[in-house]
Design an enzyme around this catalytic site. Structure first.
Site, PDB file in Angstrom:
ATOM      1  N   SER A 242     -29.262  -3.165  29.841  1.00  0.00           N
ATOM      2  CA  SER A 242     -28.917  -3.742  28.614  1.00  0.00           C
ATOM      3  C   SER A 242     -27.385  -3.308  28.534  1.00  0.00           C
ATOM      4  O   SER A 242     -26.708  -3.053  29.260  1.00  0.00           O
ATOM      5  CB  SER A 242     -29.772  -3.384  27.594  1.00  0.00           C
ATOM      6  OG  SER A 242     -29.476  -1.965  27.355  1.00  0.00           O
ATOM      7  N   LYS A 243     -27.105  -3.792  27.313  1.00  0.00           N
ATOM      8  CA  LYS A 243     -25.438  -3.553  26.814  1.00  0.00           C
ATOM      9  C   LYS A 243     -25.165  -2.089  27.016  1.00  0.00           C
ATOM     10  O   LYS A 243     -23.963  -1.958  27.042  1.00  0.00           O
ATOM     11  CB  LYS A 243     -25.592  -4.006  25.333  1.00  0.00           C
ATOM     12  CG  LYS A 243     -25.038  -5.339  25.072  1.00  0.00           C
ATOM     13  CD  LYS A 243     -24.560  -5.302  23.808  1.00  0.00           C
ATOM     14  CE  LYS A 243     -25.613  -4.743  22.745  1.00  0.00           C
ATOM     15  NZ  LYS A 243     -25.360  -4.789  21.533  1.00  0.00           N
TER      16      LYS A 243
END
Ligand code: GLU
Length: 304
Positions: A242-243
Site C-alpha cells: 500500500s502507500k
C-alpha cells in the site's frame, strides 16, 4: 433479437481510491479485472473512489489514470467519480430507511471496541447497543443497517465457497459515518448496480466485505455481480502493498512491459520468460489470448 433476450455483455471495473499513486498491488487488480473483462468480450470501466475526502490526495486520481494509459489499460466510457454521485447514495439510504432497516447510532469507535462481543477480521463486531434507540438521549452519530442472523454465501473462483453470518462476524454496519460521509459499502453497491457491473475483480482484502455488499444488493433489489478476489501483493513486512511501501509505487523509470510481465506472473498466468521486457501492447495481446481465472493462485505473495 427480441427485447429482453439479447445476451448481456460482461462489464468489469477497476475502482481505485485516489490516496496515492498506483502501486504494484493496484496494478495487479487493474490487470486482472481488465483481462477477465476483455477476454470475455466485455467492457471495462474505471471508477475513482474519492468519497473518503480526508484520505484523498490531490492529483492522485489523474496520476492513476495516466499510469493506466501508459500500460495500455484503456477503459470504456467516461471515468466515474464517487464524489459526483452523492445524491444517488442519499437516495439509496432513504430507501433503506423507508424499509425500516436503518437506525441511528450514538456510539463512538472506542465504545464499540470496548463493548464488542469479539473483534473479528473486519474489526469489532457491533454489539447492537443502539438498535432500539440511542440510549440516554445522546446525539446520533452514524446510521447503521440492521443485519440478519443467517449465512450469506457465494462462490469465489479463486478462494472457493465463502460463508459469512453478518450478525455474528460483522454486526449492524455503518452506511453513513459520524462525519456525514457515505460508507464505502453503500457507495460501491450503488455504483456497481448503476454502471451495470457483472464482474467484480479486486483484491482479497475485500473478500470479507462481499457478504455485506451481497446483502445490500438484496435489500435494494439489485442483481448480484460475480465476485473474484485476487491474491494480494505483500510488502517486505508481509502486509498488503500500500502507500506505506512508497518504494513499491509503480515507478516511472521501469518499463510498463516489465511491470506487466511481473503482474501477469504474479497472477499465475505462466507468462513466457522471453516476453520479459517486451513492449506493453505485446504483453497485453498475449494476456488477452491466454488469461485464465483457473490459474490465479489462492495465496498472497511478495510483490514482484
Ligand atoms: N477502492 C477500493 C480500493 O482501492 C476498491 C473497492 C472495490 O474494488 O470494490 O481498495
Amino acid at each position: 433479437m427480441a427485447e429482453g433476450t439479447c445476451a448481456a455483455v460482461p462489464v468489469g471495473r477497476f475502482a481505485p481510491s485516489p490516496t496515492g499513486p498506483l502501486h504494484f498491488g493496484s496494478l495487479v487488480a487493474a490487470v486482472g479485472s481488465f483481462c477477465l473483462a476483455r477476454c470475455a468480450g466485455g467492457r471495462w470501466l474505471v471508477r475513482i473512489e474519492d468519497l473518503d475526502t480526508p484520505r484523498v490526495v490531490a492529483g492522485a486520481a489523474e496520476d492513476i489514470l495516466r499510469t493506466l494509459e501508459r500500460f495500455g489499460l484503456t477503459w470504456d466510457g467516461p471515468v466515474w467519480r464517487q464524489s459526483r454521485r452523492r445524491e444517488h447514495y442519499e437516495a439509496a439510504l432513504n430507501r433503506l430507511a423507508g424499509q425500516g432497516r436503518l437506525f441511528a447510532c450514538g456510539c463512538s469507535r472506542k465504545e464499540v471496541l470496548a463493548s464488542a462481543p469479539h473483534v473479528g477480521e473486519e474489526g469489532p463486531v457491533y454489539p447492537g447497543t443502539c438498535r432500539q434507540g440511542v440510549p440516554g438521549g445522546r446525539p446520533a452519530r452514524a446510521w447503521r443497517l440492521r443485519v440478519p442472523d443467517r449465512l450469506i454465501e457465494f462462490d469465489d473462483p479463486v478462494w472457493g465457497r465463502q460463508r459469512q453470518n453478518l450478525a455474528v462476524e460483522v454486526g449492524d454496519f455503518v452506511l453513513r459515518r459520524a462525519d456525514g460521509l457515505f460508507a464505502y459499502q453503500l457507495a460501491v453497491v450503488v455504483d456497481d448496480a448503476a454502471s451495470g457491473i457483472t464482474q467484480v475483480v479486486r483484491g482479497q482484502d475485500l473478500l470479507a466485505s462481499t457478504p455485506r455488499q451481497l446483502y445490500l444488493q438484496q435489500c435494494l433489489g439489485y442483481p448480484a455481480p460475480q465476485y473474484l478476489h485476487l491474491p494480494l501483493a505483500l510488502g517486505p513486512d508481509g502486509t498488503k502493498v500500500s502507500k506505506r511501501h512508497g518504494a513499491l509505487a509503480v515507478p516511472e523509470s521501469l518499463e510498463p512491459g516489465e511491470l506487466l510481465w511481473r503482474a501477469l506472473h504474479f497472477l499465475g498466468q505462466g507468462v513466457p520468460e522471453e516476453l520479459y521486457g517486451a513492449p506493453a501492447p505485446e504483453l497485453l495481446a498475449w494476456a488477452l489470448s491466454c488469461f485464465r481465472a483457473e490459474r490465479i493462485p489462492a495465496r498472497s505473495a511478495p510483490a514482484g
